[in-house]
Design a protein around this motif. Sequence first.
Motif, PDB file in Angstrom:
ATOM      1  N   PRO A  96       0.803  -1.230   0.000  1.00 59.34           N
ATOM      2  CA  PRO A  96       0.000   0.000   0.000  1.00 59.34           C
ATOM      3  C   PRO A  96       0.832   1.274   0.000  1.00 59.34           C
ATOM      4  N   ASN A  97       2.147   1.177   0.269  1.00 60.05           N
ATOM      5  CA  ASN A  97       3.001   2.369   0.247  1.00 60.05           C
ATOM      6  C   ASN A  97       3.544   2.683  -1.148  1.00 60.05           C
ATOM      7  N   THR A  98       3.307   1.792  -2.095  1.00 60.85           N
ATOM      8  CA  THR A  98       3.805   1.992  -3.448  1.00 60.85           C
ATOM      9  C   THR A  98       3.078   3.150  -4.123  1.00 60.85           C
ATOM     10  N   LYS A  99       3.841   3.947  -4.880  1.00 62.10           N
ATOM     11  CA  LYS A  99       3.275   5.087  -5.608  1.00 62.10           C
ATOM     12  C   LYS A  99       3.720   5.009  -7.070  1.00 62.10           C
ATOM     13  N   PRO A 100       3.019   4.233  -7.888  1.00 62.96           N
ATOM     14  CA  PRO A 100       3.418   4.090  -9.292  1.00 62.96           C
ATOM     15  C   PRO A 100       3.454   5.437  -9.998  1.00 62.96           C
ATOM     16  N   GLU A 101       4.498   5.657 -10.788  1.00 67.76           N
ATOM     17  CA  GLU A 101       4.612   6.916 -11.515  1.00 67.76           C
ATOM     18  C   GLU A 101       3.657   6.967 -12.695  1.00 67.76           C
ATOM     19  N   ASP A 102       3.357   5.808 -13.258  1.00 66.14           N
ATOM     20  CA  ASP A 102       2.527   5.795 -14.458  1.00 66.14           C
ATOM     21  C   ASP A 102       1.694   4.525 -14.494  1.00 66.14           C
ATOM     22  N   PHE A 103       0.428   4.663 -14.842  1.00 65.65           N
ATOM     23  CA  PHE A 103      -0.415   3.503 -15.083  1.00 65.65           C
ATOM     24  C   PHE A 103      -1.524   3.912 -16.044  1.00 65.65           C
ATOM     25  N   ARG A 104      -2.106   2.948 -16.697  1.00 65.92           N
ATOM     26  CA  ARG A 104      -3.212   3.243 -17.599  1.00 65.92           C
ATOM     27  C   ARG A 104      -4.071   2.004 -17.796  1.00 65.92           C
ATOM     28  N   TRP A 105      -5.334   2.264 -18.131  1.00 59.93           N
ATOM     29  CA  TRP A 105      -6.285   1.210 -18.459  1.00 59.93           C
ATOM     30  C   TRP A 105      -6.553   1.258 -19.957  1.00 59.93           C
ATOM     31  N   THR A 106      -6.628   0.092 -20.566  1.00 65.63           N
ATOM     32  CA  THR A 106      -6.948   0.015 -21.994  1.00 65.63           C
ATOM     33  C   THR A 106      -8.008  -1.061 -22.226  1.00 65.63           C
TER      34      THR A 106
END
Length: 300
Positions: A126-136
């Motif tokens: 839960p501490n992870t902070k992804p820099e980039d994500f997207r849904w397709t």
Amino acid sequence: MMYIMRYTYSGESVFLSCLVKCSGRYKPDSEFRWKLPNYREINPTELHQLDQGRFHVFDISSGNLSLLISDLTEEDEGLYSCWSNENQHKSFRLTFKGCTLSETEREPKTKYTGDSVLLSCSCEDPNTKPEDFRWTHVESSGTEVSNESPRYKDRVHTFHKTTPSNLSLLISNLSEDDQGTYRCTVNNKASADTRLLVKGETVVLKSTQSLNELSMFLSVFLESLCRPAGCVLSEHHVTKSSYAGESVILPCSCEDPKTKPEHFEWKRAAVNETLVSDAEEINGRFQMIRDSPHNLFLRI
């Protein structure tokens, strides 16, 4: 070569301690330096100017060459070493804790037209902070699922701004065109798929009652009309059947979600009888459901 491991997350700060005993013959700006990832080598004065001030060195004159890096990105990952002349004092290996996606549901999600659906996607830590994500949407050549896409405009909501590790997607006002495989991709690396089935909303009548009771039930079957002013209605090809004593929701909505019709009425088409309108509520059994201004659903 020995080094100290430092594990961190995107957006955080890290402190790399380096204390050097100084003598009068040392010239800190030229004798002391940090070697950074990607074969970069820089002295403390230049560090202040690096990456918009994210790098900060402490009291050089007293031999405190400790390095503070703020607002970390995954590009900062790698080996850091503190040097004076040709002597290496300390080395650090900076490693990011990336997003390992939690396992998603294997069974397809089944919904009906007009429904909303929550597609789960989240990092195990839960501490992870992804820099980039997207849904397709896989079947439509990887169309991005966002409010910037005309196909999904004003119908999607994400949660990462308040909870960075939660990458789940909420899609509202589903249509049969929304059916397919949805893919959540993090940092162009890890991905997880969720299959969505969208059915037209048809409920088949089932009865164990006698023919006389069934005939009485059919006499109260509603073929209703929703007639709002100031909006273009979405198509709802719906047949609803239910038992006496149960409740049913009849869908009706404007195509443009920004529409806010002031006047509307629901009628029983067969007898041209008004059930409910903006002006009056005929019977307490008929209630409007307006969770959004453009929705004019009827609950009976």
